[in-house]
Write a protein that holds these residues in place. Structure first.
Motif, short mmCIF file in Angstrom:
data_model
loop_
_atom_site.label_atom_id
_atom_site.label_comp_id
_atom_site.label_asym_id
_atom_site.label_seq_id
_atom_site.Cartn_x
_atom_site.Cartn_y
_atom_site.Cartn_z
N ASP A 80 21.34 22.16 0.85
CA ASP A 80 20.27 22.87 1.55
C ASP A 80 18.91 22.68 0.90
OD1 ASP A 80 21.78 23.81 3.65
OD2 ASP A 80 22.16 25.78 2.75
N GLU A 81 18.87 22.13 -0.29
CA GLU A 81 17.58 21.84 -0.94
C GLU A 81 16.85 20.76 -0.14
OE1 GLU A 81 16.28 23.53 -3.51
OE2 GLU A 81 18.05 24.81 -3.39
N GLU A 82 15.54 20.66 -0.36
CA GLU A 82 14.73 19.71 0.40
C GLU A 82 14.90 18.27 -0.03
OE1 GLU A 82 12.89 20.13 3.21
OE2 GLU A 82 13.95 22.05 3.15
N ARG A 83 15.17 18.05 -1.32
CA ARG A 83 15.28 16.69 -1.85
C ARG A 83 16.41 16.64 -2.87
NH1 ARG A 83 10.57 13.48 -1.88
NH2 ARG A 83 10.98 12.95 -4.05
N TRP A 84 17.23 15.58 -2.82
CA TRP A 84 18.34 15.45 -3.75
C TRP A 84 19.00 14.09 -3.67
CZ3 TRP A 84 22.24 14.49 -0.37
CH2 TRP A 84 22.29 15.20 0.83
N VAL A 85 19.78 13.83 -4.70
CA VAL A 85 20.78 12.76 -4.70
C VAL A 85 22.09 13.44 -5.07
CG1 VAL A 85 21.60 10.64 -5.79
CG2 VAL A 85 19.15 10.93 -5.34
N ILE A 86 23.07 13.33 -4.19
CA ILE A 86 24.40 13.91 -4.43
C ILE A 86 25.40 12.76 -4.38
CG2 ILE A 86 26.20 15.45 -3.56
CD1 ILE A 86 23.99 17.22 -2.38
N GLU A 87 26.30 12.74 -5.37
CA GLU A 87 27.28 11.64 -5.41
C GLU A 87 28.66 12.15 -5.72
OE1 GLU A 87 28.97 10.51 -8.25
OE2 GLU A 87 27.86 11.47 -9.83
N GLY A 88 29.65 11.44 -5.15
CA GLY A 88 31.03 11.77 -5.46
C GLY A 88 32.01 11.04 -4.57
N VAL A 101 13.99 13.68 -8.07
CA VAL A 101 14.73 14.69 -7.31
C VAL A 101 15.96 15.11 -8.12
CG1 VAL A 101 13.94 13.74 -5.11
CG2 VAL A 101 16.16 13.03 -6.01
N PRO A 102 16.53 16.27 -7.83
CA PRO A 102 17.74 16.68 -8.53
C PRO A 102 18.92 15.76 -8.20
CG PRO A 102 16.78 18.54 -7.32
CD PRO A 102 16.05 17.30 -6.91
N TRP A 103 19.81 15.60 -9.19
CA TRP A 103 21.04 14.82 -9.02
C TRP A 103 22.21 15.77 -9.18
CZ3 TRP A 103 23.12 12.17 -13.95
CH2 TRP A 103 24.42 11.70 -13.74
N VAL A 104 23.12 15.75 -8.20
CA VAL A 104 24.31 16.58 -8.23
C VAL A 104 25.54 15.68 -8.22
CG1 VAL A 104 25.63 18.37 -7.04
CG2 VAL A 104 23.13 18.44 -6.99
N ASP A 105 26.39 15.84 -9.21
CA ASP A 105 27.66 15.12 -9.30
C ASP A 105 28.73 16.03 -8.71
OD1 ASP A 105 30.08 13.98 -10.06
OD2 ASP A 105 29.45 13.59 -12.12
N LEU A 106 29.41 15.58 -7.66
CA LEU A 106 30.42 16.41 -7.01
C LEU A 106 31.59 16.75 -7.92
CD1 LEU A 106 30.45 15.09 -3.33
CD2 LEU A 106 29.33 17.13 -4.26
N GLY A 134 34.81 4.87 -10.54
CA GLY A 134 34.49 3.66 -11.29
C GLY A 134 33.58 2.70 -10.56
N ALA A 135 33.13 3.05 -9.36
CA ALA A 135 32.27 2.15 -8.58
C ALA A 135 30.83 2.13 -9.07
CB ALA A 135 32.31 2.54 -7.10
N GLY A 136 30.42 3.15 -9.82
CA GLY A 136 29.04 3.21 -10.31
C GLY A 136 28.19 4.27 -9.62
N LYS A 137 28.84 5.24 -8.99
CA LYS A 137 28.11 6.29 -8.27
C LYS A 137 27.20 7.08 -9.20
CE LYS A 137 31.83 8.26 -6.85
NZ LYS A 137 32.74 7.38 -7.58
N SER A 138 27.73 7.51 -10.33
CA SER A 138 26.92 8.32 -11.26
C SER A 138 25.78 7.50 -11.84
CB SER A 138 27.80 8.87 -12.39
OG SER A 138 28.76 9.75 -11.87
N TRP A 139 26.05 6.26 -12.19
CA TRP A 139 25.01 5.37 -12.73
C TRP A 139 23.87 5.24 -11.73
CZ3 TRP A 139 22.51 0.94 -11.36
CH2 TRP A 139 21.82 0.26 -12.38
N LEU A 151 23.09 10.71 -0.15
CA LEU A 151 24.48 10.96 -0.49
C LEU A 151 25.11 9.62 -0.85
CD1 LEU A 151 26.91 12.92 -0.63
CD2 LEU A 151 27.25 12.51 1.83
N ILE A 152 25.77 9.56 -2.02
CA ILE A 152 26.42 8.34 -2.49
C ILE A 152 27.92 8.59 -2.56
CG2 ILE A 152 26.59 6.67 -4.37
CD1 ILE A 152 23.73 7.57 -5.23
N ILE A 153 28.69 7.72 -1.90
CA ILE A 153 30.15 7.82 -1.91
C ILE A 153 30.73 6.51 -2.42
CG2 ILE A 153 30.29 9.56 -0.09
CD1 ILE A 153 30.99 7.27 1.89
N GLY A 154 31.99 6.54 -2.79
CA GLY A 154 32.68 5.34 -3.24
C GLY A 154 33.82 5.70 -4.16
N ASN A 155 34.55 4.70 -4.58
CA ASN A 155 35.72 4.87 -5.44
C ASN A 155 35.32 5.34 -6.83
OD1 ASN A 155 38.39 4.70 -6.31
ND2 ASN A 155 38.46 2.47 -6.31
#
Length: 160
Positions: free
Chosen positions: A62-70, A29-34, A13-18, A7-11
């Motif tokens: 609930d998936e086994e593997r992921w990167v989620i950011e927002g 793994v799947p990437w989910v943009d909040l 423009g911080a570069g979360k999606s990048w 899980l990636i958090i931040g402001n």
């Protein structure tokens, strides 16, 4: 370092999606943009009902593997228990504002509002502000990574 569910958090423009896009590609793994969960329509004009957004986030987590950011702390707090790693992009507000200016092509009211919102990250008292993200980070018991700049972020991608 267990990045199975990151899980990636931040402001804004911080570069979360990048970071998320590159990390998800590297880890395959799947990437989910909040943003895609929070907003019903583009460009960020109509918010999805909170209960629907939370249900969608829980399904993704609930998936086994992921990167989620927002930026949305109210969503992140609901799925944090599923994460094996938490990355906080704690980038200076001025750098976030400059990054938004570089990436946005239209100069409109939405952009002005986004710039003001990103510029107030450290003073906002909401679930998506600095203090709320710090509480999420401090309370997390898995792998924790706090990055403060572009070089550290790129190094993480290179070494993971």
């Amino acid at each position: 370092m267990d990045l199975t569910r990151t899980l990636i958090i931040g402001n804004s423009g911080a570069g979360k999606s990048w970071l998320a896009e590159r990390l998800a590609g590297h880890l395959q793994v799947p990437w989910v943009d909040l943003d895609s969960i929070h907003w019903l329509s583009d460009p960020h004009s109509i918010a999805r009902p909170r209960s629907q957004a939370l249900a969608m986030a829980r399904i993704a987590a609930d998936e086994e593997r992921w990167v989620i950011e927002g930026v949305y702390g109210w969503i992140a707090s609901e799925i944090l228990h599923r994460a094996t790693a938490l990355i906080w992009l704690c980038v200076d507000d001025d750098e976030c504002v400059a990054n938004i200016r570089r990436r946005e092509t239209q100069d409109d009211e939405r952009l002005v509002a986004l710039l003001e919102w990103a510029g107030s990250y450290r003073t906002r008292d909401d679930s998506s502000g600095f203090a709320a993200h710090r509480r999420l980070f401090e309370g997390f018991f898995g792998t924790k990574i706090r990055l403060v700049g572009r070089e550290e972020t790129a190094a993480l991608v290179h070494h993971s």
